[in-house]
Design a protein around this motif. Sequence first.
Motif, mmCIF file in Angstrom:
data_model
loop_
_atom_site.group_PDB
_atom_site.id
_atom_site.type_symbol
_atom_site.label_atom_id
_atom_site.label_comp_id
_atom_site.label_asym_id
_atom_site.label_seq_id
_atom_site.Cartn_x
_atom_site.Cartn_y
_atom_site.Cartn_z
ATOM 1 N N GLY A 166 38.497 98.168 8.758
ATOM 2 C CA GLY A 166 38.369 97.618 7.423
ATOM 3 C C GLY A 166 36.990 97.043 7.174
ATOM 4 O O GLY A 166 36.216 96.808 8.117
ATOM 5 N N PHE A 167 36.680 96.827 5.910
ATOM 6 C CA PHE A 167 35.450 96.160 5.506
ATOM 7 C C PHE A 167 35.820 94.917 4.711
ATOM 8 O O PHE A 167 36.806 94.913 3.971
ATOM 9 C CB PHE A 167 34.582 97.078 4.634
ATOM 10 N N ALA A 168 35.023 93.876 4.869
ATOM 11 C CA ALA A 168 35.249 92.641 4.121
ATOM 12 C C ALA A 168 33.910 92.119 3.617
ATOM 13 O O ALA A 168 33.062 91.704 4.417
ATOM 14 C CB ALA A 168 35.931 91.598 4.996
ATOM 15 N N ALA A 169 33.719 92.175 2.311
ATOM 16 C CA ALA A 169 32.526 91.583 1.697
ATOM 17 C C ALA A 169 32.818 90.122 1.428
ATOM 18 O O ALA A 169 33.775 89.788 0.724
ATOM 19 C CB ALA A 169 32.186 92.308 0.406
ATOM 20 N N GLU A 170 32.014 89.231 1.998
ATOM 21 C CA GLU A 170 32.316 87.803 1.928
ATOM 22 C C GLU A 170 31.103 87.002 1.471
ATOM 23 O O GLU A 170 29.951 87.417 1.648
ATOM 24 C CB GLU A 170 32.767 87.286 3.306
ATOM 25 N N THR A 171 31.394 85.849 0.910
ATOM 26 C CA THR A 171 30.378 84.826 0.653
ATOM 27 C C THR A 171 30.867 83.526 1.270
ATOM 28 O O THR A 171 32.068 83.270 1.315
ATOM 29 C CB THR A 171 30.151 84.618 -0.860
ATOM 30 N N GLY A 172 29.936 82.731 1.760
ATOM 31 C CA GLY A 172 30.318 81.431 2.286
ATOM 32 C C GLY A 172 30.642 80.464 1.158
ATOM 33 O O GLY A 172 30.149 80.601 0.044
#
Length: 402
Positions: A318-324
Amino acid sequence: MRVVLGVSGGIAAYKAVLLLRLLREAGHEVRVVPTRAALEFVGRPTWEALSGQPVTSDVFEDVDRVAHVAIGQEADLVVVAPATADLLARAATGQTDDLLTATLLVTRAPVLLAPAMHTEMWEHPATVANVATLRARGVHVLDPASGRLTGTDSGPGRLPEPDEIAAAALALVRPRDLAGRHVVVSAGGTREPLDAVRFLGNRSSGRQGVALAATAAARGARVTLVAAHLSVAAPAGVDVVPVGTADELREAVRVAAKDADAVVMAAAVADFRPLDPATVKIKKRPGAAPPTIALAETVDVLAELASDRLRAGQVVVGFAAETGDAEGSVLEHGQAKARRKGADLLVVNAVGDGLGFGTRDNDVTILRADGSVLTTARGSKETVADAVWDATVALLDEPFQP
Protein backbone atom coordinates in the motif's frame (compact mmCIF):
# COMPACT_ATOMS: atom_id res chain seq x y z
CA MET A 1 27.20 0.81 -12.45
CA ARG A 2 29.57 2.28 -15.04
CA VAL A 3 27.75 4.44 -17.56
CA VAL A 4 29.22 6.05 -20.66
CA LEU A 5 27.37 9.24 -21.58
CA GLY A 6 28.08 10.14 -25.19
CA VAL A 7 27.26 13.66 -26.33
CA SER A 8 27.22 14.66 -29.99
CA GLY A 9 27.26 18.15 -31.44
CA GLY A 10 23.78 19.59 -31.25
CA ILE A 11 22.25 22.51 -29.40
CA ALA A 12 20.47 20.03 -27.13
CA ALA A 13 23.86 19.12 -25.62
CA TYR A 14 23.02 21.45 -22.73
CA LYS A 15 20.26 19.02 -21.65
CA ALA A 16 22.85 16.26 -21.36
CA VAL A 17 24.28 18.15 -18.38
CA LEU A 18 21.00 17.54 -16.56
CA LEU A 19 21.03 13.90 -17.66
CA LEU A 20 24.54 13.54 -16.25
CA ARG A 21 23.40 14.92 -12.92
CA LEU A 22 20.43 12.52 -12.80
CA LEU A 23 22.66 9.52 -13.46
CA ARG A 24 25.18 10.62 -10.86
CA GLU A 25 22.49 11.28 -8.26
CA ALA A 26 21.18 7.76 -8.87
CA GLY A 27 24.59 6.49 -7.71
CA HIS A 28 26.20 5.60 -11.02
CA GLU A 29 29.76 6.26 -12.19
CA VAL A 30 29.53 8.27 -15.42
CA ARG A 31 32.27 8.78 -18.03
CA VAL A 32 31.34 11.53 -20.51
CA VAL A 33 32.57 11.04 -24.07
CA PRO A 34 31.70 14.09 -26.20
CA THR A 35 32.41 14.58 -29.86
CA ARG A 36 34.59 17.51 -30.88
CA ALA A 37 31.46 19.34 -32.05
CA ALA A 38 29.75 18.75 -28.70
CA LEU A 39 32.56 20.61 -26.94
CA GLU A 40 31.57 23.69 -28.97
CA PHE A 41 28.26 23.69 -27.06
CA VAL A 42 29.34 22.53 -23.57
CA GLY A 43 33.00 22.70 -22.56
CA ARG A 44 35.24 20.05 -21.07
CA PRO A 45 35.48 21.70 -17.60
CA THR A 46 31.71 21.35 -17.15
CA TRP A 47 31.71 17.66 -17.99
CA GLU A 48 34.75 16.91 -15.82
CA ALA A 49 33.45 18.88 -12.83
CA LEU A 50 30.05 17.17 -12.86
CA SER A 51 31.25 13.66 -13.69
CA GLY A 52 34.44 13.58 -11.65
CA GLN A 53 36.04 11.80 -14.60
CA PRO A 54 38.53 12.89 -17.29
CA VAL A 55 36.95 13.91 -20.57
CA THR A 56 38.33 13.52 -24.07
CA SER A 57 36.96 13.10 -27.57
CA ASP A 58 40.22 12.05 -29.22
CA VAL A 59 41.40 8.45 -29.69
CA PHE A 60 45.00 9.70 -29.46
CA GLU A 61 44.65 10.77 -25.84
CA ASP A 62 45.18 8.27 -23.01
CA VAL A 63 46.83 5.96 -25.58
CA ASP A 64 48.72 3.93 -22.98
CA ARG A 65 45.38 2.72 -21.61
CA VAL A 66 43.98 2.09 -25.13
CA ALA A 67 40.98 4.22 -24.13
CA HIS A 68 39.20 3.82 -27.46
CA VAL A 69 38.75 0.15 -26.58
CA ALA A 70 38.79 0.15 -22.78
CA ILE A 71 35.94 2.63 -22.27
CA GLY A 72 33.52 0.53 -24.29
CA GLN A 73 34.70 -2.75 -22.77
CA GLU A 74 34.25 -1.51 -19.19
CA ALA A 75 30.83 0.09 -19.69
CA ASP A 76 27.67 -1.44 -18.22
CA LEU A 77 25.49 0.98 -20.18
CA VAL A 78 26.06 3.48 -23.00
CA VAL A 79 23.73 6.45 -23.53
CA VAL A 80 24.13 9.03 -26.30
CA ALA A 81 22.16 12.25 -25.85
CA PRO A 82 21.79 14.09 -28.05
CA ALA A 83 22.40 11.74 -30.96
CA THR A 84 22.56 13.92 -34.06
CA ALA A 85 21.83 12.78 -37.61
CA ASP A 86 25.58 12.69 -38.20
CA LEU A 87 26.17 10.48 -35.15
CA LEU A 88 23.38 8.09 -36.19
CA ALA A 89 24.90 7.81 -39.68
CA ARG A 90 28.40 7.14 -38.37
CA ALA A 91 27.14 4.59 -35.84
CA ALA A 92 25.03 2.79 -38.46
CA THR A 93 27.99 2.46 -40.84
CA GLY A 94 30.43 1.38 -38.11
CA GLN A 95 32.77 4.35 -38.39
CA THR A 96 35.35 4.90 -35.65
CA ASP A 97 36.67 8.37 -36.41
CA ASP A 98 36.45 9.59 -32.81
CA LEU A 99 36.34 8.20 -29.30
CA LEU A 100 32.54 8.05 -29.12
CA THR A 101 32.03 6.04 -32.31
CA ALA A 102 34.91 3.75 -31.33
CA THR A 103 33.21 3.17 -27.98
CA LEU A 104 29.93 2.34 -29.71
CA LEU A 105 31.66 -0.20 -31.92
CA VAL A 106 33.53 -1.88 -29.06
CA THR A 107 30.90 -2.04 -26.33
CA ARG A 108 28.71 -5.07 -25.73
CA ALA A 109 26.66 -3.24 -23.09
CA PRO A 110 23.11 -2.03 -23.79
CA VAL A 111 23.13 1.14 -25.92
CA LEU A 112 20.46 3.85 -25.90
CA LEU A 113 20.50 6.66 -28.46
CA ALA A 114 18.32 9.75 -27.91
CA PRO A 115 18.08 11.58 -31.25
CA ALA A 116 17.74 15.36 -31.58
CA MET A 117 17.69 17.21 -34.88
CA HIS A 118 15.44 19.26 -37.14
CA THR A 119 12.29 17.56 -38.38
CA GLU A 120 13.51 17.39 -41.97
CA MET A 121 16.67 15.58 -40.86
CA TRP A 122 14.73 13.10 -38.69
CA GLU A 123 12.29 12.32 -41.50
CA HIS A 124 14.91 12.09 -44.27
CA PRO A 125 15.11 8.58 -45.81
CA ALA A 126 18.80 8.33 -44.90
CA THR A 127 18.09 8.91 -41.21
CA VAL A 128 15.07 6.59 -41.31
CA ALA A 129 17.27 3.86 -42.80
CA ASN A 130 20.07 4.45 -40.29
CA VAL A 131 17.66 4.21 -37.35
CA ALA A 132 16.17 0.99 -38.77
CA THR A 133 19.68 -0.47 -39.16
CA LEU A 134 20.64 0.39 -35.59
CA ARG A 135 17.41 -0.99 -34.14
CA ALA A 136 17.83 -4.20 -36.13
CA ARG A 137 21.22 -4.63 -34.44
CA GLY A 138 19.65 -4.32 -31.00
CA VAL A 139 20.47 -0.67 -30.35
CA HIS A 140 17.67 1.13 -28.53
CA VAL A 141 16.79 4.34 -30.37
CA LEU A 142 14.23 6.60 -28.77
CA ASP A 143 11.78 8.52 -30.89
CA PRO A 144 12.41 12.23 -30.47
CA ALA A 145 9.82 14.44 -28.81
CA SER A 146 7.74 16.91 -30.78
CA GLY A 147 7.94 20.58 -29.91
CA ARG A 148 9.93 23.78 -30.30
CA LEU A 149 13.24 23.26 -32.09
CA THR A 150 16.19 25.58 -32.65
CA GLY A 151 14.94 28.82 -34.13
CA THR A 152 11.23 29.35 -34.66
CA ASP A 153 10.18 26.01 -36.12
CA SER A 154 8.46 23.16 -34.26
CA GLY A 155 7.93 19.48 -34.95
CA PRO A 156 9.34 16.04 -34.20
CA GLY A 157 13.08 16.15 -33.49
CA ARG A 158 13.25 17.64 -30.02
CA LEU A 159 15.40 15.80 -27.47
CA PRO A 160 13.24 14.00 -24.87
CA GLU A 161 13.48 15.39 -21.37
CA PRO A 162 16.49 14.19 -19.33
CA ASP A 163 14.38 12.29 -16.78
CA GLU A 164 12.67 10.39 -19.60
CA ILE A 165 16.02 9.47 -21.14
CA ALA A 166 17.41 8.36 -17.77
CA ALA A 167 14.35 6.20 -17.09
CA ALA A 168 14.54 4.57 -20.52
CA ALA A 169 18.28 3.96 -20.20
CA LEU A 170 18.18 2.49 -16.71
CA ALA A 171 15.29 0.25 -17.73
CA LEU A 172 17.73 -1.53 -20.07
CA VAL A 173 19.85 -2.75 -17.17
CA ARG A 174 17.18 -3.51 -14.59
CA PRO A 175 17.14 -7.08 -13.27
CA ARG A 176 14.51 -9.34 -14.85
CA ASP A 177 13.48 -10.54 -11.41
CA LEU A 178 9.75 -10.17 -12.11
CA ALA A 179 9.81 -12.33 -15.23
CA GLY A 180 6.90 -14.75 -15.22
CA ARG A 181 5.05 -12.73 -12.57
CA HIS A 182 1.75 -10.89 -12.89
CA VAL A 183 1.51 -7.66 -10.91
CA VAL A 184 -1.37 -5.25 -10.49
CA VAL A 185 -0.71 -1.56 -9.91
CA SER A 186 -3.31 1.09 -9.17
CA ALA A 187 -2.51 4.71 -10.04
CA GLY A 188 -4.04 8.16 -10.12
CA GLY A 189 -6.85 9.63 -8.09
CA THR A 190 -10.49 8.58 -7.88
CA ARG A 191 -13.30 11.07 -8.34
CA GLU A 192 -16.61 10.79 -6.49
CA PRO A 193 -19.54 12.56 -8.21
CA LEU A 194 -21.12 15.44 -6.32
CA ASP A 195 -23.50 16.50 -9.06
CA ALA A 196 -23.63 16.39 -12.85
CA VAL A 197 -20.45 18.47 -13.23
CA ARG A 198 -18.57 18.40 -9.90
CA PHE A 199 -16.73 15.76 -7.95
CA LEU A 200 -14.70 15.17 -4.80
CA GLY A 201 -11.16 14.33 -5.81
CA ASN A 202 -7.49 14.76 -4.92
CA ARG A 203 -4.24 16.07 -6.36
CA SER A 204 -2.76 12.75 -7.46
CA SER A 205 -1.29 12.83 -10.98
CA GLY A 206 -0.60 9.09 -11.17
CA ARG A 207 3.13 9.61 -11.77
CA GLN A 208 4.24 7.22 -9.03
CA GLY A 209 1.85 4.48 -10.08
CA VAL A 210 2.86 4.85 -13.73
CA ALA A 211 6.52 4.63 -12.69
CA LEU A 212 5.74 1.46 -10.74
CA ALA A 213 4.01 -0.05 -13.76
CA ALA A 214 6.81 0.92 -16.14
CA THR A 215 9.60 -0.40 -13.92
CA ALA A 216 7.72 -3.64 -13.26
CA ALA A 217 7.37 -4.17 -17.01
CA ALA A 218 11.07 -3.40 -17.47
CA ARG A 219 11.83 -6.03 -14.82
CA GLY A 220 9.90 -8.64 -16.79
CA ALA A 221 6.44 -8.61 -15.24
CA ARG A 222 3.08 -8.81 -16.93
CA VAL A 223 1.47 -5.64 -15.62
CA THR A 224 -2.16 -4.63 -15.18
CA LEU A 225 -2.47 -0.90 -14.49
CA VAL A 226 -5.78 0.16 -12.93
CA ALA A 227 -5.76 3.83 -13.86
CA ALA A 228 -7.91 6.51 -12.25
CA HIS A 229 -7.74 9.86 -14.04
CA LEU A 230 -4.03 9.92 -14.90
CA SER A 231 -2.47 13.23 -15.87
CA VAL A 232 0.53 11.42 -17.40
CA ALA A 233 0.55 8.82 -20.16
CA ALA A 234 0.37 5.17 -19.24
CA PRO A 235 3.55 3.27 -20.15
CA ALA A 236 3.72 1.07 -23.22
CA GLY A 237 3.50 -2.67 -22.80
CA VAL A 238 1.05 -2.81 -19.90
CA ASP A 239 -2.66 -3.64 -19.75
CA VAL A 240 -4.59 -0.51 -18.75
CA VAL A 241 -7.98 -0.67 -17.04
CA PRO A 242 -9.48 2.86 -16.76
CA VAL A 243 -11.68 3.58 -13.73
CA GLY A 244 -13.35 6.62 -12.21
CA THR A 245 -14.67 6.10 -8.69
CA ALA A 246 -13.42 4.22 -5.65
CA ASP A 247 -16.02 1.50 -6.20
CA GLU A 248 -14.94 1.08 -9.82
CA LEU A 249 -11.30 0.88 -8.77
CA ARG A 250 -12.11 -1.69 -6.10
CA GLU A 251 -13.92 -3.92 -8.58
CA ALA A 252 -11.20 -3.63 -11.25
CA VAL A 253 -8.40 -4.37 -8.80
CA ARG A 254 -10.19 -7.40 -7.35
CA VAL A 255 -10.80 -8.84 -10.81
CA ALA A 256 -7.18 -8.31 -11.89
CA ALA A 257 -5.75 -9.53 -8.58
CA LYS A 258 -7.28 -13.01 -8.80
CA ASP A 259 -4.15 -14.34 -10.52
CA ALA A 260 -1.66 -11.65 -9.44
CA ASP A 261 1.54 -12.37 -7.57
CA ALA A 262 1.62 -8.83 -6.19
CA VAL A 263 -0.78 -5.92 -5.88
CA VAL A 264 0.59 -2.40 -5.35
CA MET A 265 -2.03 0.16 -4.39
CA ALA A 266 -0.44 3.46 -5.39
CA ALA A 267 -3.70 5.18 -6.32
CA ALA A 268 -5.10 7.90 -4.10
CA VAL A 269 -8.50 6.37 -3.34
CA ALA A 270 -11.22 8.58 -1.87
CA ASP A 271 -12.08 7.91 1.78
CA PHE A 272 -15.54 9.45 1.39
CA ARG A 273 -18.17 9.85 -1.33
CA PRO A 274 -21.30 12.00 -1.50
CA LEU A 275 -24.15 9.89 -0.15
CA ASP A 276 -26.72 11.16 -2.65
CA PRO A 277 -25.07 12.83 -5.68
CA ALA A 278 -27.32 15.11 -7.69
CA THR A 279 -28.16 14.17 -11.27
CA VAL A 280 -28.13 17.85 -12.30
CA LYS A 281 -25.81 20.73 -11.50
CA ILE A 282 -26.32 22.16 -8.01
CA LYS A 283 -26.85 25.89 -8.51
CA LYS A 284 -26.40 28.89 -6.28
CA ARG A 285 -29.69 30.34 -5.12
CA PRO A 286 -29.65 34.00 -4.00
CA GLY A 287 -30.42 34.29 -0.31
CA ALA A 288 -30.49 30.52 0.23
CA ALA A 289 -28.04 28.68 2.48
CA PRO A 290 -25.41 26.53 0.75
CA PRO A 291 -26.49 22.91 0.47
CA THR A 292 -25.28 20.36 3.01
CA ILE A 293 -23.47 17.41 1.45
CA ALA A 294 -23.83 14.17 3.36
CA LEU A 295 -20.84 11.84 3.00
CA ALA A 296 -20.45 8.08 3.29
CA GLU A 297 -17.24 6.15 3.79
CA THR A 298 -15.86 4.19 0.84
CA VAL A 299 -14.57 0.64 1.17
CA ASP A 300 -10.97 0.42 2.36
CA VAL A 301 -9.63 -1.40 -0.71
CA LEU A 302 -6.13 -1.93 0.66
CA ALA A 303 -7.28 -3.39 3.98
CA GLU A 304 -9.75 -5.62 2.14
CA LEU A 305 -7.08 -6.95 -0.21
CA ALA A 306 -4.70 -7.56 2.70
CA SER A 307 -7.40 -9.48 4.53
CA ASP A 308 -8.79 -11.50 1.61
CA ARG A 309 -5.58 -12.45 -0.29
CA LEU A 310 -7.20 -13.39 -3.57
CA ARG A 311 -4.31 -15.70 -4.42
CA ALA A 312 -2.13 -17.83 -2.14
CA GLY A 313 1.22 -16.15 -1.45
CA GLN A 314 0.08 -12.83 -2.91
CA VAL A 315 2.08 -9.80 -1.74
CA VAL A 316 0.02 -6.68 -1.03
CA VAL A 317 1.69 -3.25 -0.94
CA GLY A 318 0.00 0.00 0.00
CA PHE A 319 0.85 3.68 -0.25
CA ALA A 320 0.06 6.32 2.35
CA ALA A 321 0.42 10.03 1.63
CA GLU A 322 0.73 11.73 5.00
CA THR A 323 1.30 15.10 6.62
CA GLY A 324 2.45 15.62 10.17
CA ASP A 325 0.10 17.26 12.66
CA ALA A 326 -0.37 17.80 16.39
CA GLU A 327 -1.16 14.12 16.86
CA GLY A 328 1.99 12.75 15.27
CA SER A 329 4.66 12.88 12.60
CA VAL A 330 4.38 11.55 9.07
CA LEU A 331 6.20 8.39 10.13
CA GLU A 332 4.06 7.88 13.23
CA HIS A 333 0.86 8.20 11.25
CA GLY A 334 2.26 5.79 8.67
CA GLN A 335 3.25 3.23 11.28
CA ALA A 336 -0.22 3.28 12.81
CA LYS A 337 -1.73 2.83 9.36
CA ALA A 338 0.63 -0.06 8.54
CA ARG A 339 -0.48 -1.95 11.65
CA ARG A 340 -4.13 -1.18 10.92
CA LYS A 341 -4.19 -2.06 7.22
CA GLY A 342 -2.36 -5.39 7.35
CA ALA A 343 -0.55 -5.04 4.03
CA ASP A 344 2.85 -6.71 3.69
CA LEU A 345 4.47 -3.34 2.97
CA LEU A 346 3.29 0.24 3.35
CA VAL A 347 5.08 2.99 1.45
CA VAL A 348 4.74 6.24 3.37
CA ASN A 349 5.42 9.49 1.59
CA ALA A 350 5.35 13.01 2.98
CA VAL A 351 3.28 15.43 0.94
CA GLY A 352 4.55 18.98 0.34
CA ASP A 353 7.89 20.78 -0.08
CA GLY A 354 8.10 19.77 -3.74
CA LEU A 355 7.49 16.09 -3.05
CA GLY A 356 4.50 13.80 -3.41
CA PHE A 357 1.46 14.65 -5.53
CA GLY A 358 2.08 16.06 -8.99
CA THR A 359 5.87 16.21 -8.70
CA ARG A 360 8.68 14.29 -10.40
CA ASP A 361 10.39 13.32 -7.14
CA ASN A 362 9.34 11.45 -4.05
CA ASP A 363 10.68 10.72 -0.58
CA VAL A 364 9.38 7.53 1.01
CA THR A 365 9.81 5.20 3.96
CA ILE A 366 8.88 1.57 3.36
CA LEU A 367 7.37 -0.08 6.42
CA ARG A 368 6.71 -3.70 7.26
CA ALA A 369 3.25 -4.83 8.39
CA ASP A 370 4.21 -4.31 12.04
CA GLY A 371 5.19 -0.69 11.38
CA SER A 372 8.94 -1.23 11.56
CA VAL A 373 11.10 0.54 8.98
CA LEU A 374 12.42 -1.67 6.19
CA THR A 375 14.18 0.97 4.08
CA THR A 376 13.92 4.48 2.68
CA ALA A 377 14.16 5.88 -0.84
CA ARG A 378 14.40 9.41 -2.21
CA GLY A 379 14.74 10.65 -5.75
CA SER A 380 12.85 10.30 -9.00
CA LYS A 381 9.65 8.31 -8.92
CA GLU A 382 11.38 5.65 -11.02
CA THR A 383 14.06 5.36 -8.32
CA VAL A 384 11.35 4.99 -5.67
CA ALA A 385 9.53 2.44 -7.84
CA ASP A 386 12.65 0.29 -8.07
CA ALA A 387 13.03 0.40 -4.29
CA VAL A 388 9.42 -0.75 -3.87
CA TRP A 389 9.92 -3.62 -6.33
CA ASP A 390 13.20 -4.61 -4.66
CA ALA A 391 11.31 -4.99 -1.37
CA THR A 392 8.40 -6.76 -3.05
CA VAL A 393 10.62 -9.24 -4.90
CA ALA A 394 12.32 -10.13 -1.62
CA LEU A 395 8.91 -11.12 -0.20
CA LEU A 396 7.91 -13.01 -3.35
CA ASP A 397 11.11 -15.01 -3.14
CA GLU A 398 10.40 -16.11 0.44
CA PRO A 399 8.90 -19.60 0.83
CA PHE A 400 5.10 -19.33 1.10
CA GLN A 401 3.73 -20.31 4.49
CA PRO A 402 -0.08 -20.66 4.51
